[in-house]
Design a protein around this motif. Structure first.
Motif, mmCIF file in Angstrom:
data_model
loop_
_atom_site.group_PDB
_atom_site.id
_atom_site.type_symbol
_atom_site.label_atom_id
_atom_site.label_comp_id
_atom_site.label_asym_id
_atom_site.label_seq_id
_atom_site.Cartn_x
_atom_site.Cartn_y
_atom_site.Cartn_z
ATOM 1 N N GLU A 93 0.870 -1.161 0.020
ATOM 2 C CA GLU A 93 0.170 0.129 0.014
ATOM 3 C C GLU A 93 0.933 1.288 0.011
ATOM 4 O O GLU A 93 0.343 2.447 -0.619
ATOM 5 C CB GLU A 93 -1.029 0.071 1.496
ATOM 6 N N ARG A 97 -1.087 2.336 -5.363
ATOM 7 C CA ARG A 97 -1.681 3.586 -5.891
ATOM 8 C C ARG A 97 -2.742 4.117 -4.740
ATOM 9 O O ARG A 97 -3.591 3.087 -4.254
ATOM 10 C CB ARG A 97 -2.376 3.382 -7.171
ATOM 11 N N PRO A 98 -3.015 5.414 -4.591
ATOM 12 C CA PRO A 98 -4.154 5.882 -3.656
ATOM 13 C C PRO A 98 -5.440 5.404 -4.146
ATOM 14 O O PRO A 98 -5.767 5.519 -5.530
ATOM 15 C CB PRO A 98 -4.014 7.283 -3.608
ATOM 16 N N GLY A 99 -6.237 5.237 -3.256
ATOM 17 C CA GLY A 99 -7.663 4.660 -3.684
ATOM 18 C C GLY A 99 -7.852 3.216 -3.936
ATOM 19 O O GLY A 99 -8.869 2.937 -4.529
ATOM 20 N N VAL A 100 -6.662 2.541 -4.417
ATOM 21 C CA VAL A 100 -6.760 1.196 -4.780
ATOM 22 C C VAL A 100 -6.369 0.280 -3.975
ATOM 23 O O VAL A 100 -5.293 0.559 -2.749
ATOM 24 C CB VAL A 100 -5.662 0.998 -6.127
ATOM 25 N N ASP A 102 -4.174 -2.147 -2.961
ATOM 26 C CA ASP A 102 -3.160 -2.813 -3.735
ATOM 27 C C ASP A 102 -2.763 -4.200 -3.453
ATOM 28 O O ASP A 102 -2.308 -4.985 -4.404
ATOM 29 C CB ASP A 102 -1.756 -1.922 -3.690
ATOM 30 N N ASP A 109 -5.731 1.289 0.914
ATOM 31 C CA ASP A 109 -4.635 2.056 1.524
ATOM 32 C C ASP A 109 -4.402 1.889 2.981
ATOM 33 O O ASP A 109 -4.114 2.744 3.719
ATOM 34 C CB ASP A 109 -5.114 3.461 1.129
HETATM 35 CA CA LIG Z 1 -3.508 1.748 -2.245
#
Ligand SMILES: [Ca+2]
Ligand SMILES: [Ca+2]
Ligand SMILES: [Ca+2]
Length: 403
Positions: A93, A97-100, A102, A109
């Motif tokens: 995380e 990617r922010p909002g994903v 991961d 996040d």
């Molecule tokens: Ca993320």
């Protein structure tokens, strides 16, 4: 100056703050060592560090594999100067990617833990908690505060710990902020799946559900469970008739913290707990981190004992001698066999099950594999400059006053 002097009104319950003649042990590393430069420690106020952990000698070497300790509380101020370098970090995380989500664990996040109250990755105490006590910030610091950084305090386990912040309670009085069995069940699942090996609960509750009981049984009892962890549970000390959960579970991997004052006495209001791994740990007159605008504060209570015990266990577990042990092996071979057999015991309590006292969580014995804490006292009287320095430190340490 941080000191156990003139305690403000919030420092109530538990024990009165006593003069800081807390420990007859000398740490194996001198307190004036340039590498042990946490100012509160130098000022003599971390009486419990040398009491329980003065001999965590292996912390002089880099820890190969820190123990992830999850603190279940109201969040923590992760930007605090003594905490920010001590956090468990979900690399997927952090570098994702922010909002994903991961790492695909169902939490978007989740870099340092999760906020199960609001279902967000923000584990900080909410805004309205700032300026009040952030209980979780204090606990986090007693578990993990960074040593040798020239500020604040040092936790017994310090270098050995990576701290996972699990926010399960809000800071207000609204029912939404209270401990909730469903939330706890999810949080237990998350923490153990993400690798926490010690779960620290400076809280207790009386209402449970079959789902929550099953979740605790999996984590704290079933032999060989892939989600096995050690649960460190507080035993309350305000006269409650029973300890509450999770301390009340009769599970093999529950270690209960019994609050001890700096005179080796069990808090008179300590609730009865089941027989088992009940270890005394310091409760009174303990300095920990606070959310802004305060940076540090003195607190009393069984919460402290729990966090300190969790930190001591992490420090021991991360040591080269024990680092490869599974939770079951560590509990059986180290906590049960060594810590419970220690001759270092509290003074007897006034009622069962404490009428013979409880073993004190003394890392000294484990570090040296000796059965007596005396090995940690300095063998030779210091001379010259060193004696003067020690004398100055000792004077500082004993110089507290009763409120
Ligand atoms: Ca993320
Ligand atoms: Ca995730
Ligand atoms: Ca520090």
């Amino acid at each position: 100056m941080l000191a156990c002097v003139g305690l403000p009104s919030w420092a109530q319950g538990g024990f009165p703050c006593q003069p800081l003649k807390c420990s007859t042990l000398l740490p194996s590393l001198p307190v004036d060592d340039p590498h042990t430069n946490d100012c509160a420690y130098r000022a003599g106020n971390l009486w419990w560090v040398d009491y329980v952990a003065g001999s965590l000698e292996w912390t002089a070497k880099p820890v190969q594999k820190p123990v992830i300790v999850a603190v279940f509380d109201d969040g923590a101020d992760i930007d605090h100067e003594d905490l920010r370098n001590q956090l468990w970090t979900n690399q997927a995380e952090l570098n994702g990617r922010p909002g994903v989500d991961d790492d695909g664990n169902g939490y978007v996040d989740d870099v340092h833990g999760w906020n199960f109250v609001d279902d967000t990755p923000d584990v900080s105490p909410p805004e309205q908690c700032r300026g009040q006590v952030s209980h979780g910030t204090l606990m986090a610091s007693l578990i993990a505060a960074q040593r040798n950084n020239g500020v604040g305090i040092a936790a017994p386990g310090s270098d050995a710990v990576r701290l996972m912040i699990i926010k399960v309670v809000g800071c207000g009085s609204h029912t939404r902020d209270a401990l909730d069995p469903k939330r706890l069940t999810r949080a237990l699942e998350y923490a153990t799946r993400m690798g926490a090996r010690i779960l620290s609960f400076s809280s207790h509750w009386y209402a449970t559900t079959p789902e929550l009981d099953r979740a605790f049984a999996e984590v704290a009892d079933r032999p060989g469970s892939p989600r096995a962890a050690i649960v460190v549970a507080s035993v309350p000390n305000r006269g409650e008739p029973a300890a509450g959960y999770p301390a009340a579970y009769p599970f093999r991997r529950i270690v209960r913290a019994i609050p001890i004052g700096n005179d080796d006495r069990i808090s008179p209001g300590t609730s009865p707990a089941p027989f088992g791994l009940n270890l005394g740990a310091p409760s009174a007159c303990v300095i920990g981190a606070a959310a802004p605008p305060e940076k540090y504060r003195v607190e009393q209570g069984s919460s402290n004992s729990t966090a300190i015990l969790a930190s001591v266990l992490a420090g021991i577990w991360a040591s080269p001698a024990y680092a490869k042990l599974t939770p079951d092996e560590f509990v059986a071979g180290v906590v049960r066999k060594r810590m419970s057999m220690t001759p270092r015991r509290s003074k007897p309590g006034s009622r069962p099950p404490y009428d013979h006292g409880v073993p004190l969580a003394d890392a000294c014995i484990l570090a040296t594999k000796e059965r007596s804490a005396r090995v940690c006292r300095s063998q030779e009287p210091p001379t010259g400059k060193r004696a003067n320095e020690l004398q100055r430190n000792t004077a500082g340490r004993d110089g507290g006053q009763e409120p």
